[in-house]
Scaffold this motif. Structure first.
Motif, PDB file in Angstrom:
ATOM      1  N   ASP A  40       0.828  -1.206   0.000  1.00 23.46           N
ATOM      2  CA  ASP A  40       0.000   0.000   0.000  1.00 23.46           C
ATOM      3  C   ASP A  40       0.863   1.258   0.000  1.00 23.46           C
ATOM      4  OD1 ASP A  40      -2.112  -1.721   0.101  1.00 23.46           O
ATOM      5  OD2 ASP A  40      -3.000  -0.907   1.923  1.00 23.46           O
ATOM      6  N   GLN A  41       1.932   1.237   0.782  1.00 23.52           N
ATOM      7  CA  GLN A  41       2.814   2.398   0.854  1.00 23.52           C
ATOM      8  C   GLN A  41       3.583   2.597  -0.450  1.00 23.52           C
ATOM      9  OE1 GLN A  41       4.985   1.286   4.375  1.00 23.52           O
ATOM     10  NE2 GLN A  41       3.667   2.501   5.732  1.00 23.52           N
ATOM     11  N   LEU A  42       3.972   1.500  -1.096  1.00 26.68           N
ATOM     12  CA  LEU A  42       4.624   1.626  -2.403  1.00 26.68           C
ATOM     13  C   LEU A  42       3.694   2.320  -3.396  1.00 26.68           C
ATOM     14  CD1 LEU A  42       6.391  -1.857  -2.761  1.00 26.68           C
ATOM     15  CD2 LEU A  42       7.469   0.344  -2.259  1.00 26.68           C
ATOM     16  N   ALA A  43       2.413   1.958  -3.351  1.00 29.76           N
ATOM     17  CA  ALA A  43       1.439   2.620  -4.223  1.00 29.76           C
ATOM     18  C   ALA A  43       1.268   4.088  -3.839  1.00 29.76           C
ATOM     19  CB  ALA A  43       0.097   1.890  -4.145  1.00 29.76           C
ATOM     20  N   ALA A  44       1.303   4.374  -2.533  1.00 29.35           N
ATOM     21  CA  ALA A  44       1.114   5.748  -2.054  1.00 29.35           C
ATOM     22  C   ALA A  44       2.320   6.631  -2.335  1.00 29.35           C
ATOM     23  CB  ALA A  44       0.802   5.739  -0.562  1.00 29.35           C
ATOM     24  N   MET A  45       3.442   6.059  -2.757  1.00 31.63           N
ATOM     25  CA  MET A  45       4.611   6.851  -3.128  1.00 31.63           C
ATOM     26  C   MET A  45       4.456   7.460  -4.524  1.00 31.63           C
ATOM     27  SD  MET A  45       7.541   4.197  -1.745  1.00 31.63           S
ATOM     28  CE  MET A  45       8.994   5.264  -1.699  1.00 31.63           C
ATOM     29  N   LEU A  46       3.617   6.863  -5.354  1.00 29.37           N
ATOM     30  CA  LEU A  46       3.552   7.274  -6.756  1.00 29.37           C
ATOM     31  C   LEU A  46       2.946   8.657  -6.990  1.00 29.37           C
ATOM     32  CD1 LEU A  46       2.662   3.853  -8.430  1.00 29.37           C
ATOM     33  CD2 LEU A  46       4.892   4.977  -8.216  1.00 29.37           C
ATOM     34  N   PRO A  47       1.974   9.123  -6.191  1.00 26.42           N
ATOM     35  CA  PRO A  47       1.506  10.496  -6.409  1.00 26.42           C
ATOM     36  C   PRO A  47       2.615  11.536  -6.313  1.00 26.42           C
ATOM     37  CG  PRO A  47      -0.064   9.317  -5.057  1.00 26.42           C
ATOM     38  CD  PRO A  47       1.135   8.423  -5.193  1.00 26.42           C
ATOM     39  N   SER A  48       3.645  11.264  -5.512  1.00 25.28           N
ATOM     40  CA  SER A  48       4.770  12.196  -5.426  1.00 25.28           C
ATOM     41  C   SER A  48       5.506  12.281  -6.760  1.00 25.28           C
ATOM     42  CB  SER A  48       5.738  11.759  -4.323  1.00 25.28           C
ATOM     43  OG  SER A  48       5.112  11.783  -3.049  1.00 25.28           O
ATOM     44  N   VAL A  49       5.586  11.153  -7.468  1.00 27.00           N
ATOM     45  CA  VAL A  49       6.211  11.139  -8.791  1.00 27.00           C
ATOM     46  C   VAL A  49       5.356  11.936  -9.771  1.00 27.00           C
ATOM     47  CG1 VAL A  49       6.957   9.666 -10.701  1.00 27.00           C
ATOM     48  CG2 VAL A  49       7.285   8.907  -8.337  1.00 27.00           C
ATOM     49  N   VAL A  50       4.049  11.691  -9.750  1.00 27.23           N
ATOM     50  CA  VAL A  50       3.133  12.400 -10.638  1.00 27.23           C
ATOM     51  C   VAL A  50       3.215  13.901 -10.405  1.00 27.23           C
ATOM     52  CG1 VAL A  50       0.702  12.712 -11.248  1.00 27.23           C
ATOM     53  CG2 VAL A  50       1.592  10.406 -10.799  1.00 27.23           C
ATOM     54  N   GLN A  51       3.218  14.298  -9.133  1.00 30.11           N
ATOM     55  CA  GLN A  51       3.264  15.722  -8.798  1.00 30.11           C
ATOM     56  C   GLN A  51       4.614  16.331  -9.157  1.00 30.11           C
ATOM     57  OE1 GLN A  51       2.636  16.539  -4.642  1.00 30.11           O
ATOM     58  NE2 GLN A  51       2.420  18.746  -4.945  1.00 30.11           N
ATOM     59  N   HIS A  52       5.702  15.605  -8.912  1.00 23.41           N
ATOM     60  CA  HIS A  52       7.045  16.125  -9.169  1.00 23.41           C
ATOM     61  C   HIS A  52       7.221  16.523 -10.633  1.00 23.41           C
ATOM     62  CE1 HIS A  52      11.446  16.445  -8.554  1.00 23.41           C
ATOM     63  NE2 HIS A  52      11.524  15.923  -9.771  1.00 23.41           N
ATOM     64  N   PHE A  53       6.709  15.697 -11.546  1.00 22.31           N
ATOM     65  CA  PHE A  53       6.899  15.961 -12.972  1.00 22.31           C
ATOM     66  C   PHE A  53       5.726  16.700 -13.604  1.00 22.31           C
ATOM     67  CE2 PHE A  53       9.608  12.178 -12.263  1.00 22.31           C
ATOM     68  CZ  PHE A  53      10.825  12.728 -12.662  1.00 22.31           C
ATOM     69  N   GLY A  54       4.699  16.957 -12.830  1.00 21.11           N
ATOM     70  CA  GLY A  54       3.568  17.695 -13.365  1.00 21.11           C
ATOM     71  C   GLY A  54       2.677  16.881 -14.284  1.00 21.11           C
ATOM     72  N   PHE A  55       2.665  15.541 -14.110  1.00 16.44           N
ATOM     73  CA  PHE A  55       1.759  14.723 -14.907  1.00 16.44           C
ATOM     74  C   PHE A  55       0.320  14.964 -14.453  1.00 16.44           C
ATOM     75  CE2 PHE A  55       5.373  11.381 -14.825  1.00 16.44           C
ATOM     76  CZ  PHE A  55       6.085  12.115 -15.762  1.00 16.44           C
ATOM     77  N   LYS A  56      -0.609  14.961 -15.389  1.00 19.28           N
ATOM     78  CA  LYS A  56      -2.020  15.054 -15.016  1.00 19.28           C
ATOM     79  C   LYS A  56      -2.589  13.680 -14.699  1.00 19.28           C
ATOM     80  CE  LYS A  56      -2.896  19.351 -17.518  1.00 19.28           C
ATOM     81  NZ  LYS A  56      -3.732  20.041 -18.540  1.00 19.28           N
ATOM     82  N   TYR A  57      -2.140  12.675 -15.426  1.00 20.83           N
ATOM     83  CA  TYR A  57      -2.559  11.306 -15.195  1.00 20.83           C
ATOM     84  C   TYR A  57      -1.578  10.411 -15.924  1.00 20.83           C
ATOM     85  CZ  TYR A  57      -5.203  13.666 -18.864  1.00 20.83           C
ATOM     86  OH  TYR A  57      -5.566  14.517 -19.863  1.00 20.83           O
ATOM     87  N   VAL A  58      -1.659   9.109 -15.681  1.00 19.88           N
ATOM     88  CA  VAL A  58      -0.682   8.191 -16.253  1.00 19.88           C
ATOM     89  C   VAL A  58      -1.384   6.977 -16.844  1.00 19.88           C
ATOM     90  CG1 VAL A  58       1.068   8.890 -14.571  1.00 19.88           C
ATOM     91  CG2 VAL A  58      -0.308   6.840 -14.129  1.00 19.88           C
ATOM     92  N   ILE A  59      -0.692   6.328 -17.764  1.00 20.88           N
ATOM     93  CA  ILE A  59      -1.031   4.980 -18.205  1.00 20.88           C
ATOM     94  C   ILE A  59       0.040   4.081 -17.603  1.00 20.88           C
ATOM     95  CG2 ILE A  59      -1.243   3.405 -20.168  1.00 20.88           C
ATOM     96  CD1 ILE A  59      -2.078   5.817 -21.852  1.00 20.88           C
ATOM     97  N   GLY A  60      -0.364   3.192 -16.716  1.00 22.95           N
ATOM     98  CA  GLY A  60       0.593   2.357 -16.008  1.00 22.95           C
ATOM     99  C   GLY A  60       0.851   1.048 -16.729  1.00 22.95           C
ATOM    100  N   ILE A  61       2.113   0.628 -16.733  1.00 25.32           N
ATOM    101  CA  ILE A  61       2.507  -0.688 -17.254  1.00 25.32           C
ATOM    102  C   ILE A  61       3.295  -1.377 -16.148  1.00 25.32           C
ATOM    103  CG2 ILE A  61       3.739  -1.970 -19.037  1.00 25.32           C
ATOM    104  CD1 ILE A  61       3.415   0.356 -20.907  1.00 25.32           C
ATOM    105  N   GLY A  62       2.742  -2.448 -15.595  1.00 23.33           N
ATOM    106  CA  GLY A  62       3.391  -3.133 -14.486  1.00 23.33           C
ATOM    107  C   GLY A  62       3.498  -4.619 -14.733  1.00 23.33           C
ATOM    108  N   VAL A  63       4.507  -5.229 -14.114  1.00 14.35           N
ATOM    109  CA  VAL A  63       4.731  -6.672 -14.232  1.00 14.35           C
ATOM    110  C   VAL A  63       4.798  -7.267 -12.830  1.00 14.35           C
ATOM    111  CG1 VAL A  63       6.237  -8.490 -15.121  1.00 14.35           C
ATOM    112  CG2 VAL A  63       6.030  -6.335 -16.372  1.00 14.35           C
ATOM    113  N   GLY A  64       4.038  -8.338 -12.594  1.00 15.96           N
ATOM    114  CA  GLY A  64       4.112  -9.057 -11.330  1.00 15.96           C
ATOM    115  C   GLY A  64       3.846  -8.158 -10.141  1.00 15.96           C
TER     116      GLY A  64
END
Length: 398
Positions: free
Chosen positions: A140-164
């Motif tokens: 859960d915390q790993l997922a909660a770290m990602l908004p910081s990435v989105v905010q840091h680069f100014g992304f409005k939204y993302v298309i996620g590609i994940g494995v396993g």
């Protein structure tokens, strides 16, 4: 005679031969056309381990649960989402995604998007070892770290590609922050937590097996471990040498402690939670996670879910980049993007991508196509006899 005897001469000759061999390897990949009905796959098990980053830029981003190592190419392009990736246990962004993102046909897609690779804490090449007693972030915390990435680069939204494990993290991210995720490609996802029997078996396996072998049993089926020794050995070498083993053990332990994803198909239970964005589930038919992916498919909304099975390989991103690129292009098409590429080998290379509609509602009802003939996958059918009906999950075997 002195020149022929010089070690520098022979070293230079060897370097030249290695360089020419490398150029030939890259040339082989670039000669493959896009969507020609051929398997434009990488034959050598060494190619997927290529670490050519070219114009990628590295960042360490502060989050509420520690630093995240992120590698990014490009800059935000208008209202288009960023493509954000998350790797599996035992890997990092290079080992997991280099083959896919270095594939020529994928370049024709990604040049229209900013691409952002996220390495789980401590899993990037050259990462410092965490101190003894370090508490690794939960899933859960790993997922909660990602908004910081989105905010840091100014992304409005993302298309996620994940494995396993990365697919699990991105699914959690989309459940917690649905407005930040426009689409998901989830490969080899297992939505189920381990029961106590599985947990005990994993503990016992950890006592009797090396860490790379434990990771390999997560990545590959027993059949592939026996029959595909060259590829498996390449992974074993990289897992043991590129990723810090102490950090890897922490990540693996946390992944094995995950809980079930709290998702249910709409209408099956009261107040069912599900992924609201379009989802493409991908699994190799030799993958240990095959049953988990099938179960995940049964819990998602069939009107916006695509199920893709790739034959013969457990790791589609590394071993079937051509098939995955083709599927990803149609996935984008189904979200309302249109991509026009020259399909003839002698045609003038050109590419353009536009967004037909921004809203998710519009993207599920507006038509777009690469060649004008293919219907959008897993959205409302464009055929006259099926107008207004809903397509169920599409299963494709490649």
């Amino acid at each position: 005679l002195w020149v022929l005897m010089s070690p520098l001469f022979w070293a230079g000759l060897l370097l030249q031969e290695m360089t020419m061999a490398g150029l030939h390897e890259l040339r082989f990949t670039e000669e493959k056309p896009l969507l020609r009905g051929q398997d434009a796959e990488l034959e050598s098990s060494d190619v997927f381990l290529s670490t050519v980053d070219m114009d990628w830029k590295e960042h360490d981003i502060e989050t509420p649960y520690g630093l995240l190592h992120v590698v990014i190419r490009g800059s935000p392009k208008g209202n288009r989402p960023a493509i954000l990736t998350y790797h599996d246990v035992g890997l990092n962004h290079k080992l997991c995604f280099n083959t896919f993102f270095n594939y020529e046909d994928m370049q024709e897609i990604t040049k229209h998007f900013v691409v952002c690779h996220v390495d789980a804490p401590g899993q990037q090449a050259g990462a410092s070892q965490f101190p003894q007693g370090y508490q690794y972030p939960s899933m859960d915390q790993l997922a909660a770290m990602l908004p910081s990435v989105v905010q840091h680069f100014g992304f409005k939204y993302v298309i996620g590609i994940g494995v396993g494990a990365g697919a699990y993290v991105l699914a959690k991210f989309a459940l917690i922050f649905p407005d930040l995720v426009e689409g998901l490609v989830l490969m080899n996802i297992d939505p189920n937590g381990k029961g106590w029997i599985d947990w005990a078996a994993a503990k016992l396996s950890g006592l009797t097996s090396t860490l790379p072998d434990t990771v390999l049993s997560h990545l590959f089926s027993q059949e592939e471990l026996v029959n595909n020794t060259e590829l498996v050995q390449s992974y074993r070498q990289q897992i043991g040498s590129v990723v810090n083993q102490f950090n890897l053990q922490l990540f693996l332990n946390m992944y094995n402690s995950r809980r079930d994803l709290d998702i249910n198909r709409p209408g099956t239970v009261p107040n069912a939670k599900t992924l609201r964005c379009p989802v493409m589930l991908v699994v190799g038919d030799n993958a240990p996670a095959e049953e988990g992916v099938v179960e995940c498919n049964s819990k998602l909304d069939p009107t916006n879910t695509t199920f893709l099975k790739v034959s013969s390989w457990a790791v589609p991103a590394a071993c079937k980049p051509g098939k995955l690129t083709e599927a990803f292009k149609y996935f984008l098409q189904g979200m309302g993007y249109t991509l026009r590429l020259s399909l003839c080998a002698h045609a003038v290379p050109s590419a353009s991508m536009t967004r037909l509609a921004r809203s998710r509602t519009a993207s599920l009802t507006s038509a777009s196509s690469v060649d004008g003939t293919r219907p959008r996958a897993c959205t409302h059918s464009e055929s006259t006899e099926a107008m207004g009906q809903i397509n169920h999950t599409m299963e494709v075997s490649c």
